[in-house]
Motif scaffolding. Structure first.
Motif, PDB file in Angstrom:
ATOM      1  N   ALA A  97      44.491 -41.195  22.238  1.00  0.00           N
ATOM      2  CA  ALA A  97      43.864 -41.213  23.235  1.00  0.00           C
ATOM      3  C   ALA A  97      44.286 -42.270  24.328  1.00  0.00           C
ATOM      4  N   CYS A  98      45.108 -43.274  23.713  1.00  0.00           N
ATOM      5  CA  CYS A  98      45.589 -44.460  24.536  1.00  0.00           C
ATOM      6  C   CYS A  98      47.003 -44.127  24.777  1.00  0.00           C
ATOM      7  N   ALA A  99      47.843 -42.976  24.288  1.00  0.00           N
ATOM      8  CA  ALA A  99      48.979 -43.090  24.174  1.00  0.00           C
ATOM      9  C   ALA A  99      49.829 -42.234  25.196  1.00  0.00           C
ATOM     10  N   SER A 100      51.160 -42.562  25.293  1.00  0.00           N
ATOM     11  CA  SER A 100      51.976 -41.854  25.916  1.00  0.00           C
ATOM     12  C   SER A 100      52.944 -41.403  24.703  1.00  0.00           C
ATOM     13  N   HIS A 101      52.544 -40.339  24.122  1.00  0.00           N
ATOM     14  CA  HIS A 101      53.250 -39.881  22.764  1.00  0.00           C
ATOM     15  C   HIS A 101      54.506 -39.234  23.273  1.00  0.00           C
ATOM     16  N   GLY A 133      46.706 -36.785  24.564  1.00  0.00           N
ATOM     17  CA  GLY A 133      45.381 -37.541  23.800  1.00  0.00           C
ATOM     18  C   GLY A 133      44.442 -37.972  24.834  1.00  0.00           C
ATOM     19  N   LYS A 134      45.038 -38.355  26.164  1.00  0.00           N
ATOM     20  CA  LYS A 134      43.962 -38.811  27.040  1.00  0.00           C
ATOM     21  C   LYS A 134      43.322 -37.848  27.540  1.00  0.00           C
ATOM     22  N   HIS A 135      43.798 -36.804  27.674  1.00  0.00           N
ATOM     23  CA  HIS A 135      43.267 -35.742  28.210  1.00  0.00           C
ATOM     24  C   HIS A 135      42.076 -34.995  27.205  1.00  0.00           C
ATOM     25  N   ALA A 136      42.487 -34.871  25.915  1.00  0.00           N
ATOM     26  CA  ALA A 136      41.621 -34.565  24.877  1.00  0.00           C
ATOM     27  C   ALA A 136      40.484 -35.372  25.013  1.00  0.00           C
TER      28      ALA A 136
END
Length: 334
Positions: free
Chosen positions: A78-82, A138-141
Motif C-alpha cells: 500500500a506504501c509502494a512503488s512496486h 497497492g495504493k489504489h487497492a
C-alpha cells in the motif's frame, strides 16, 4: 544548519563536468520543525509517490486492514512503488481475493513492470500489462479497501471530490500542517490528485512516523506501517531499487521513499528526524545521490553501508559496452 545554497550534484564525463543538478533539502525534527536545509526549504513542489506511507494511514486507522486480515506484505505494498515482479503481483492478487476487489476497479492504468526482467517476461509471453503491474496498484487497492470497509461506494475514488480523496486531504493537512483544500493540485501519474506544498511540509508530514506525541491512534498506525515496511522492504519497491536497498542495509534505521520528478522523502526512527529532497530540474539521479549524502550526514547510514551500496551512493556512468566513462558526485564545499 541552514544553507542558502542547494546541494550541487555534478555529472562528470572523464575529468570534465558535463551537467549540474541543484537539489533542495529540508530536515525536520519529530514535531516538523526545521533543523537543517539546503537551498529553499519553502520551495513548492508535488511530493508524488514519496508520501505513500502517509496515503496508507487511512487503510490502517479506519480498521480496514484489520477487518480484511491484510498482512504486512500487503500493507507495505500500500506504501509502494512496486517494480512489477512476480511476488508483487501474487500478493496483490491475494489481497484482491481477500477483499473482493476486481483488478478492473483499479483506476491507476497499466504500464510495463519497472523491473526489466519482469517486463521482458511479459513481452515474451505476448501478454499486455494490467493494472496490477502499475507501480501504484497497492495504493489504489488500499483506497478501495478503505472505502469498502466504511460502506462507501468506491466508484470514482480517484477523483478530487470523492470521499476517499477528502480523507487523504485531511490526513495531509493534519500531518503537513498545510491546508490541502487551499493548495494547488494536479493529477498524479496514477490518476489521483497530488498537491503542491512547501518542501518543508513534506518533511513535516513524514515526521509523524517518529512523533511519539501524535494522537495515540495515529502513533499505533504509524508503528504498524513502519513495521510492515521495515520487515518487507522488497515490497516497498523491489529488486535493484535504492529505497529497498537502503531499508534492507540499514535494518530500518533509515526509511526512504522516492517519487517522480526528483523527489525523495523519509525518516530516521532512532534520530527522530524526517526529511524531504527535491532536485530542481526533476532529475532522479541527482535526488538519489543527494539523499544518500543526507543519510550519511544525519547518521542514518554508515560509511561502510554506503560503500556496500556503491551502485546507488557512488554511481558511475557507463557507455553501451558497460565501460565506466564518468561518475556523479556531490560538489565540494557542501
Amino acid at each position: 544548519m541552514l544553507k542558502r545554497q542547494p546541494l550541487v550534484v555534478e555529472v562528470l564525463r572523464g575529468p570534465a563536468v558535463e551537467s549540474v543538478h541543484n537539489v533542495m533539502v529540508a530536515v525536520v525534527n519529530e514535531l516538523g520543525q526545521l533543523l537543517h536545509g539546503w537551498g529553499n526549504p519553502s520551495f513548492g513542489t508535488f511530493p508524488r509517490s514519496s508520501i505513500k506511507m502517509l496515503q496508507a494511514l487511512p487503510l490502517v486507522e479506519s480498521g480496514a486492514a484489520d477487518k480484511f486480515g491484510l498482512d504486512d506484505k500487503m500493507i507495505a505494498l500500500a506504501c509502494a512503488s512496486h517494480r512489477g515482479e512476480k511476488e508483487h503481483l501474487t500478493v496483490l492478487s491475494q489481497w484482491a481475493e481477500k477483499v473482493g476487489i476486481t483488478e478492473s476497479q483499479l483506476m491507476c492504468g497499466p504500464h510495463l513492470p519497472y523491473n526489466e526482467s519482469a517486463a521482458h517476461e511479459l513481452i515474451r509471453r505476448n501478454q499486455k500489462p494490467t493494472p496490477f503491474c502499475n507501480n501504484c496498484a497497492g495504493k489504489h487497492a488500499g483506497l478501495i479497501t478503505t472505502c469498502l470497509h466504511l460502506g462507501e461506494d468506491p466508484h470514482g475514488y480517484e477523483t478530487y471530490e470523492h470521499v476517499a480523496q477528502k480523507r487523504l486531504r485531511n490526513v495531509f493537512t493534519e500531518t503537513m500542517k498545510v491546508d490541502h483544500s487551499k493548495v494547488p493540485h494536479g493529477v498524479d501519474g496514477c490518476g489521483i490528485p497530488t498537491y503542491s506544498v512547501p518542501l518543508q511540509a513534506i518533511a513535516a508530514g513524514m515526521s509523524v512516523f517518529v512523533n511519539s506525541k501524535a494522537p495515540a491512534h495515529r502513533v499505533r498506525a504509524c508503528q504498524r506501517i513502519t513495521k510492515a515496511v521495515v520487515g518487507n522492504p522488497f515490497y516497498i519497491a523491489g529488486s535493484d531499487d535504492f529505497a529497498t536497498a537502503v531499508i534492507e542495509k540499514t535494518h530500518g534505521r533509515a526509511i526512504i521513499k522516492g517519487g517522480a520528478e526528483g523527489v525523495f522523502a523519509g525518516f530516521l526512527p532512532d534520530k527522530k528526524m524526517a526529511f524531504a529532497v527535491k532536485a530542481a530540474d526533476g532529475a532522479g539521479r541527482a535526488a538519489q545521490l543527494a539523499t544518500a549524502q543526507i543519510l550519511l550526514q544525519l547518521g542514518g547510514m554508515t560509511v561502510e553501508e554506503a560503500k556496500s551500496l556503491s551502485k546507488f551512493t557512488m554511481p558511475v556512468i557507463n557507455n553501451w559496452k558497460g565501460e565506466p566513462v564518468g561518475k556523479l558526485r556531490i560538489a565540494k564545499d557542501q
